[in-house]
Design an enzyme around this catalytic site. Structure first.
Site, PDB file in Angstrom:
ATOM      1  N   HIS A   1      -2.776  -5.039  86.112  1.00 44.53           N
ATOM      2  CA  HIS A   1      -2.086  -4.836  87.384  1.00 44.53           C
ATOM      3  C   HIS A   1      -2.507  -5.938  88.348  1.00 44.53           C
ATOM      4  CE1 HIS A   1      -5.888  -3.360  88.980  1.00 44.53           C
ATOM      5  NE2 HIS A   1      -5.975  -2.573  87.936  1.00 44.53           N
TER       6      HIS A   1
HETATM    7  P1  TYD Z   1      -7.875   1.715  87.148  1.00 47.93           P
HETATM    8  O1  TYD Z   1      -8.021   0.828  88.325  1.00 47.93           O
HETATM    9  O2  TYD Z   1      -6.483   2.099  86.742  1.00 47.93           O
HETATM   10  O3  TYD Z   1      -8.629   1.080  85.890  1.00 47.93           O
HETATM   11  P2  TYD Z   1      -8.082  -0.109  84.972  1.00 47.93           P
HETATM   12  O4  TYD Z   1      -7.177  -0.929  85.822  1.00 47.93           O
HETATM   13  O5  TYD Z   1      -9.302  -0.822  84.501  1.00 47.93           O
HETATM   14  O6  TYD Z   1      -7.362   0.522  83.837  1.00 47.93           O
HETATM   15  O7  TYD Z   1      -8.741   3.008  87.384  1.00 47.93           O
HETATM   16  C1  TYD Z   1      -8.882   4.025  86.388  1.00 47.93           C
HETATM   17  C2  TYD Z   1      -9.029   5.358  87.090  1.00 47.93           C
HETATM   18  O8  TYD Z   1     -10.167   5.355  87.937  1.00 47.93           O
HETATM   19  C3  TYD Z   1      -7.836   5.712  87.978  1.00 47.93           C
HETATM   20  O9  TYD Z   1      -7.586   7.109  87.819  1.00 47.93           O
HETATM   21  C4  TYD Z   1      -8.307   5.451  89.382  1.00 47.93           C
HETATM   22  C5  TYD Z   1      -9.796   5.649  89.284  1.00 47.93           C
HETATM   23  N1  TYD Z   1     -10.554   4.775  90.209  1.00 47.93           N
HETATM   24  C6  TYD Z   1     -11.145   5.323  91.334  1.00 47.93           C
HETATM   25  O10 TYD Z   1     -11.064   6.536  91.599  1.00 47.93           O
HETATM   26  N2  TYD Z   1     -11.843   4.497  92.168  1.00 47.93           N
HETATM   27  C7  TYD Z   1     -11.967   3.166  91.926  1.00 47.93           C
HETATM   28  O11 TYD Z   1     -12.609   2.429  92.725  1.00 47.93           O
HETATM   29  C8  TYD Z   1     -11.324   2.608  90.776  1.00 47.93           C
HETATM   30  C9  TYD Z   1     -11.398   1.138  90.479  1.00 47.93           C
HETATM   31  C10 TYD Z   1     -10.639   3.456  89.949  1.00 47.93           C
END
Ligand code: TYD
Length: 137
Positions: A52
């Site tokens: 993303h």
């Molecule tokens: P996400 O940013 O989608 O991870 P990636 O891009 O590595 O796949 O985050 C995964 C999950 O964690 C999503 O449900 C949101 C949560 N999250 C938080 O609650 N706080 C944060 O600071 C981050 C980065 C993610």
């Protein structure tokens, strides 16, 4: 933003016979105000993270342990940064598509971020991202 803004930042390294120590300071090594940190670990072999871009959030990514690749795209170009040293931070401004892959066993990705977590700040559709970037050029 384009890929020329993505930069590897060489963090200080204090060598000592007792082991090494590195650090980062807001304003000095991190080119934004630090609001949040998070870390990614225990990534099963072959998995990818990220995938993303952010509308406003800026990040600095450090491989505190092990190695992984960070692939950045601006809709026109792609670059791959292999992070495998705990004294390099990869700075990624807002508006850059990025994902992480090739995580080694026991790798630890430490991320310093400029904003609170906000799912509305995410752009998760690559086609929409490319269209948006093309229109902005
Ligand atoms: P996400 O940013 O989608 O991870 P990636 O891009 O590595 O796949 O985050 C995964 C999950 O964690 C999503 O449900 C949101 C949560 N999250 C938080 O609650 N706080 C944060 O600071 C981050 C980065 C993610």
């Amino acid at each position: 933003m384009n890929l020329t803004e993505v930069k590897l930042i060489n963090l200080p390294k204090v060598l000592d016979e007792r082991g090494n120590l590195s650090f980062m300071e807001e304003g000095e090594h991190v080119p934004f105000d630090i609001r949040r940190t998070y870390w990614i670990y225990d990534v099963p072999g072959g998995e990818q993270r990220g995938g993303h871009s952010y509308k406003t959030n800026q990040e600095l990514i450090v491989a505190l342990s092990g190695s992984f690749d960070v692939i950045v795209q601006d809709g026109a170009e792609t670059k791959v940064f292999t992070l495998n040293r705990s004294y390099y931070g990869l700075y990624i401004p807002a508006g850059i598509w990025r994902h992480m892959e090739n995580f080694s066993t026991n790798s630890l990705a430490f991320v310093v971020a400029s904003t609170d977590f906000d799912e509305d700040d995410y752009e998760c559709e690559f086609d929409d991202y490319v269209t948006f970037k093309a229109a902005a050029r």
